[in-house]
Design a protein around this motif. Structure first.
Motif, PDB file in Angstrom:
ATOM      1  N   LEU A  31     -11.708   6.262 -12.960  1.00 24.01           N
ATOM      2  CA  LEU A  31     -10.994   5.345 -12.078  1.00 24.01           C
ATOM      3  C   LEU A  31      -9.504   5.588 -12.291  1.00 24.01           C
ATOM      4  CD1 LEU A  31     -11.098   2.969 -10.086  1.00 24.01           C
ATOM      5  CD2 LEU A  31     -11.081   1.427 -12.058  1.00 24.01           C
ATOM      6  N   ILE A  32      -8.854   6.202 -11.310  1.00 31.54           N
ATOM      7  CA  ILE A  32      -7.443   6.580 -11.410  1.00 31.54           C
ATOM      8  C   ILE A  32      -6.707   5.913 -10.254  1.00 31.54           C
ATOM      9  CG2 ILE A  32      -5.795   8.494 -11.463  1.00 31.54           C
ATOM     10  CD1 ILE A  32      -8.037  10.287 -12.471  1.00 31.54           C
ATOM     11  N   PRO A  33      -5.969   4.834 -10.500  1.00 28.67           N
ATOM     12  CA  PRO A  33      -5.318   4.096  -9.416  1.00 28.67           C
ATOM     13  C   PRO A  33      -4.282   4.946  -8.681  1.00 28.67           C
ATOM     14  CG  PRO A  33      -5.378   2.789 -11.428  1.00 28.67           C
ATOM     15  CD  PRO A  33      -5.769   4.177 -11.800  1.00 28.67           C
ATOM     16  N   LEU A  74       3.829   3.750 -11.689  1.00 27.43           N
ATOM     17  CA  LEU A  74       4.944   4.278 -10.905  1.00 27.43           C
ATOM     18  C   LEU A  74       6.170   3.381 -11.002  1.00 27.43           C
ATOM     19  CD1 LEU A  74       3.121   5.543  -7.688  1.00 27.43           C
ATOM     20  CD2 LEU A  74       3.691   6.790  -9.784  1.00 27.43           C
ATOM     21  N   GLN A  75       5.974   2.065 -11.099  1.00 30.86           N
ATOM     22  CA  GLN A  75       7.129   1.180 -11.203  1.00 30.86           C
ATOM     23  C   GLN A  75       7.871   1.407 -12.517  1.00 30.86           C
ATOM     24  OE1 GLN A  75       8.355  -0.710  -8.759  1.00 30.86           O
ATOM     25  NE2 GLN A  75      10.108  -1.073 -10.107  1.00 30.86           N
ATOM     26  N   ALA A  98       6.565   6.229  -3.064  1.00 27.67           N
ATOM     27  CA  ALA A  98       5.122   6.391  -3.186  1.00 27.67           C
ATOM     28  C   ALA A  98       4.338   5.182  -2.699  1.00 27.67           C
ATOM     29  CB  ALA A  98       4.748   6.696  -4.635  1.00 27.67           C
ATOM     30  N   ALA A  99       4.910   3.980  -2.846  1.00 28.24           N
ATOM     31  CA  ALA A  99       4.158   2.773  -2.502  1.00 28.24           C
ATOM     32  C   ALA A  99       5.074   1.563  -2.573  1.00 28.24           C
ATOM     33  CB  ALA A  99       2.990   2.585  -3.480  1.00 28.24           C
ATOM     34  N   PRO A 100       4.668   0.433  -1.968  1.00 26.45           N
ATOM     35  CA  PRO A 100       5.397  -0.807  -2.189  1.00 26.45           C
ATOM     36  C   PRO A 100       5.335  -1.205  -3.662  1.00 26.45           C
ATOM     37  CG  PRO A 100       3.842  -1.013  -0.364  1.00 26.45           C
ATOM     38  CD  PRO A 100       3.539   0.274  -1.051  1.00 26.45           C
ATOM     39  N   ARG A 101       6.250  -2.062  -4.074  1.00 28.22           N
ATOM     40  CA  ARG A 101       6.339  -2.409  -5.493  1.00 28.22           C
ATOM     41  C   ARG A 101       5.017  -2.957  -6.045  1.00 28.22           C
ATOM     42  NH1 ARG A 101      10.924  -3.932  -8.894  1.00 28.22           N
ATOM     43  NH2 ARG A 101      10.103  -4.883 -10.787  1.00 28.22           N
ATOM     44  N   LEU A 103       1.977  -2.193  -5.323  1.00 32.54           N
ATOM     45  CA  LEU A 103       1.071  -1.096  -5.645  1.00 32.54           C
ATOM     46  C   LEU A 103       1.646  -0.171  -6.709  1.00 32.54           C
ATOM     47  CD1 LEU A 103      -0.406  -0.095  -2.168  1.00 32.54           C
ATOM     48  CD2 LEU A 103      -1.525  -1.313  -4.038  1.00 32.54           C
ATOM     49  N   ARG A 104       2.982  -0.069  -6.774  1.00 30.70           N
ATOM     50  CA  ARG A 104       3.586   0.776  -7.824  1.00 30.70           C
ATOM     51  C   ARG A 104       3.287   0.231  -9.209  1.00 30.70           C
ATOM     52  NH1 ARG A 104       8.462   0.919  -4.488  1.00 30.70           N
ATOM     53  NH2 ARG A 104       9.515  -0.427  -6.003  1.00 30.70           N
ATOM     54  N   ASN A 105       3.068  -1.070  -9.330  1.00 29.94           N
ATOM     55  CA  ASN A 105       2.719  -1.648 -10.630  1.00 29.94           C
ATOM     56  C   ASN A 105       1.291  -1.298 -11.044  1.00 29.94           C
ATOM     57  OD1 ASN A 105       5.090  -3.070 -11.468  1.00 29.94           O
ATOM     58  ND2 ASN A 105       4.736  -4.530  -9.826  1.00 29.94           N
TER      59      ASN A 105
END
Length: 270
Positions: A31-33, A74-75, A98-101, A103-105
């Motif tokens: 499982l790799i978000p 990512l955040q 890459a993504a909204p904040r 999802l970056r978390n």
């Protein structure tokens, strides 16, 4: 949890994860978000291996090397000063895109790399242009290889990505999208140092295009023209609702030139 999942395993060591993933090929998946919310959150296998407890959440700046753990959100990359200092902020900018904040978390560096084919490509492009190295672990042990040659395979795990900063690279990103924060139709990242210029482009071929040339005493325009020609020659765009094949081919050349000229200006070569 979906009915097809028979076992959900949260592992604490890489060895545990690899044992589960190699027991029955095709029956277990990690499982790799990823930064793009998939249609199915969980892998389509009976066993899901949760990697979030593995000790791969870190950012380490050594004298000339930046090391990024594969599980790093990512955040965390966006917020880190060492990441922001790389190549005029191109690595940070790519992580932000890459993504909204929210999802970056959740999404990780490994997720951004492994999901780049169907998701935002800029972070992978930045690492490719920076000539990053990947550390991959399997049951045989860990090995390093150029990120350009890395492909996710069953039974292996991405551990770390490292960037050599000894040459003080300068960088720039250029992209075109339907809206400023939408997924890029075509994107290009350029990195320039005293010895080389490199461009990495997505959206103009099924896989990212990487073109590189040595910098000599010749005009920087010669290097830019050569790299643009190399990118366009490798382009094999696939048409979709966001852009025709011809549009993608043309924009690959335009954005490569734009990114390279900007990076050259940062370096003082123009």
């Amino acid at each position: 949890m979906p009915a097809h999942i028979q076992a959900y395993q949260r592992v604490s060591t890489p060895e545990q994860a690899l044992t589960l993933l190699n027991q029955e090929v095709g029956q277990a998946a990690p499982l790799i978000p990823q930064p793009r919310m998939p249609d199915e959150v969980f892998p389509p296998t009976p066993t899901v291996v949760d990697l979030q407890a593995l000790p791969w959440v870190y950012i380490s700046r050594e004298p000339t090397t930046l090391r990024l753990g594969a599980n790093t959100p990512l955040q965390t990359l966006v917020d880190n000063a060492a990441v922001a200092a790389v190549a005029d902020g191109v690595l940070k900018q790519s992580a932000e895109l890459a993504a909204p904040r929210t999802l970056r978390n959740l999404a990780t560096l490994a997720g951004a790399i492994e999901g780049a084919a169907d998701g935002p490509p800029e972070l992978l492009l930045s690492l490719l242009a920076l000539n990053a190295t990947a550390t991959v672990q399997s049951v045989e042990g860990a090995k390093q290889l150029p990120l350009r040659t890395y492909r996710p395979t069953p039974g292996t795990l991405l551990v770390e990505v490292a960037v050599d900063l000894a040459s003080a690279p300068r960088g720039a990103l250029a992209r075109v999208a339907r809206t400023p924060l939408d997924r890029a139709i075509v994107a290009a990242v350029a990195v320039v140092d005293a010895q080389r210029a490199c461009a990495a482009v997505a959206g103009a071929a099924p896989q990212p295009i990487v073109a590189e040339t040595a910098l000599t005493d010749a005009s920087s325009k010669v290097a830019v023209d050569a790299l643009v020609d190399a990118v366009v020659a490798q382009a094999a765009p696939v048409e979709d609702y966001r852009g025709s094949a011809e549009y993608r081919r043309v924009m690959a050349g335009v954005l490569t030139r734009r990114a390279l000229e900007s990076a050259m200006q940062q370096r003082g070569n123009v």
